[in-house]
Design an enzyme around this catalytic site. Structure first.
Site, mmCIF file in Angstrom:
data_model
loop_
_atom_site.group_PDB
_atom_site.id
_atom_site.type_symbol
_atom_site.label_atom_id
_atom_site.label_comp_id
_atom_site.label_asym_id
_atom_site.label_seq_id
_atom_site.Cartn_x
_atom_site.Cartn_y
_atom_site.Cartn_z
ATOM 1 C CE LYS A 1 -8.683 -39.026 0.322
ATOM 2 N NZ LYS A 1 -9.628 -39.602 -0.649
ATOM 3 C CD GLU B 1 -16.729 -38.224 -14.668
ATOM 4 O OE1 GLU B 1 -17.587 -37.352 -14.507
ATOM 5 O OE2 GLU B 1 -16.724 -39.039 -15.616
ATOM 6 C CG ASP C 1 -15.134 -40.207 -1.680
ATOM 7 O OD1 ASP C 1 -14.302 -39.842 -2.530
ATOM 8 O OD2 ASP C 1 -16.199 -39.607 -1.471
ATOM 9 C CG ASP D 1 -5.675 -32.028 8.468
ATOM 10 O OD1 ASP D 1 -6.841 -32.392 8.710
ATOM 11 O OD2 ASP D 1 -4.773 -32.819 8.141
ATOM 12 C CE LYS E 1 -5.729 -35.856 9.629
ATOM 13 N NZ LYS E 1 -5.441 -35.468 8.247
HETATM 14 P P1 ITT Z 1 -8.478 -39.623 -4.208
HETATM 15 O O1 ITT Z 1 -9.882 -39.592 -4.775
HETATM 16 O O2 ITT Z 1 -7.448 -39.961 -5.230
HETATM 17 O O3 ITT Z 1 -8.389 -40.479 -2.999
HETATM 18 P P2 ITT Z 1 -9.052 -36.871 -3.457
HETATM 19 O O4 ITT Z 1 -8.232 -35.823 -2.779
HETATM 20 O O5 ITT Z 1 -9.768 -36.471 -4.712
HETATM 21 O O6 ITT Z 1 -8.096 -38.128 -3.714
HETATM 22 P P3 ITT Z 1 -11.613 -37.159 -2.117
HETATM 23 O O7 ITT Z 1 -12.411 -37.040 -3.359
HETATM 24 O O8 ITT Z 1 -12.014 -38.194 -1.109
HETATM 25 O O9 ITT Z 1 -10.079 -37.459 -2.410
HETATM 26 O O10 ITT Z 1 -11.601 -35.724 -1.432
HETATM 27 C C1 ITT Z 1 -11.320 -35.594 -0.078
HETATM 28 C C2 ITT Z 1 -11.046 -34.138 0.245
HETATM 29 O O11 ITT Z 1 -11.548 -33.892 1.565
HETATM 30 C C3 ITT Z 1 -9.544 -33.895 0.288
HETATM 31 O O12 ITT Z 1 -9.089 -33.380 -0.919
HETATM 32 C C4 ITT Z 1 -9.420 -32.911 1.438
HETATM 33 O O13 ITT Z 1 -9.589 -31.612 0.921
HETATM 34 C C5 ITT Z 1 -10.589 -33.250 2.358
HETATM 35 N N1 ITT Z 1 -10.110 -34.160 3.424
HETATM 36 C C6 ITT Z 1 -10.357 -35.495 3.555
HETATM 37 N N2 ITT Z 1 -9.709 -36.000 4.611
HETATM 38 C C7 ITT Z 1 -9.038 -34.985 5.166
HETATM 39 C C8 ITT Z 1 -8.169 -34.877 6.256
HETATM 40 O O14 ITT Z 1 -7.811 -35.942 6.980
HETATM 41 N N3 ITT Z 1 -7.659 -33.678 6.539
HETATM 42 C C9 ITT Z 1 -7.970 -32.597 5.795
HETATM 43 N N4 ITT Z 1 -8.754 -32.607 4.726
HETATM 44 C C10 ITT Z 1 -9.295 -33.796 4.405
#
Ligand code: ITT
Length: 199
Positions: free
Chosen positions: A12, A40, A69, A155, A175
């Site tokens: 991200k 959390e 998120d 992805d 992307k």
């Molecule tokens: P932060 O809360 O610190 O931002 P996190 O990875 O825990 O990090 P999320 O709770 O938003 O973030 O979880 C998002 C999940 O969804 C992420 O771990 C990926 O597995 C998936 N995801 C989100 N965007 C994506 C993308 O562009 N490509 C692939 N998978 C994605």
């Protein structure tokens, strides 16, 4: 104009930095604030969790914070993993384990019923209380085997039907031009001048 990216997800961070480049922001990561603990995610929607992360970081740093998120909603799984995408396999799961669990869950589901979408809700929060939210979606289909080496998370399993390519087969800028995150951030930026006046 300083902006703190309220995320620890390296994928991200890379994408948000590219999407925000050239707009005149000084962008800081959470690594600049070693006292910040884990946040959390107690919400039941992307919007709740995104606002929670942005507010927590804005309050702790005294700076405008930007959070994302996001997750993958799979139709055949009634929208799962959704807000639980990061911890689908187990708490603290790796991308590989989450992807394997998704493949297993859909093992008997034929191509035409593997529809899915990525969803991203980006939130901006200022210490004074001003807030901004925007959502983006990217429709696709879950592949039966991983393809491509780019991107992160799900992805390699996400097929863009228009392009016939997985999200992991796209260049970073391709992307960002199509993704849920790119769409959400561009929508957020249209509201940015009005937000900044209230910061
Ligand atoms: P932060 O809360 O610190 O931002 P996190 O990875 O825990 O990090 P999320 O709770 O938003 O973030 O979880 C998002 C999940 O969804 C992420 O771990 C990926 O597995 C998936 N995801 C989100 N965007 C994506 C993308 O562009 N490509 C692939 N998978 C994605």
């Amino acid at each position: 104009k300083t902006l703190v990216l309220a995320t620890r997800n390296a994928g991200k961070i890379r994408e948000l930095q590219a999407l925000l480049s050239g707009l005149g922001f000084e962008i800081l990561g959470l690594d600049s604030f070693p006292h910040m603990g884990e946040i959390e995610e107690t919400g039941s929607t992307f919007a709740e969790n995104s606002l929670l992360k942005a507010r927590t970081v804005a309050t702790a740093t005294g700076l405008v914070a930007l959070a994302d998120d996001s997750g993958l909603e799979v139709d055949a799984l009634d929208g799962a993993p959704g807000v639980y995408s990061a911890r689908y396999s187990d708490p603290g799961a790796t991308d590989e384990k989450n992807n394997q669990k998704l493949l297993d869950a859909l093992r008997t589901v034929p191509e035409e019923r593997r529809g899915c979408r990525f969803v991203s809700v980006v939130a901006a929060s200022a210490p004074g209380g001003a807030e901004l939210l925007a959502e983006g979606r990217w429709e696709g289909r879950v592949l039966t085997a991983p393809r491509g080496a780019g991107g992160f998370g799900y992805d390699p399993l996400f097929l863009d039907l228009e392009l016939g390519q997985s999200a992991a087969e796209l260049a970073a800028d391709e992307k960002n031009a199509r993704s849920h995150r790119g769409r959400a951030l561009r929508a957020l930026l249209t509201q940015w001048p009005a937000f900044w006046e209230r910061v």
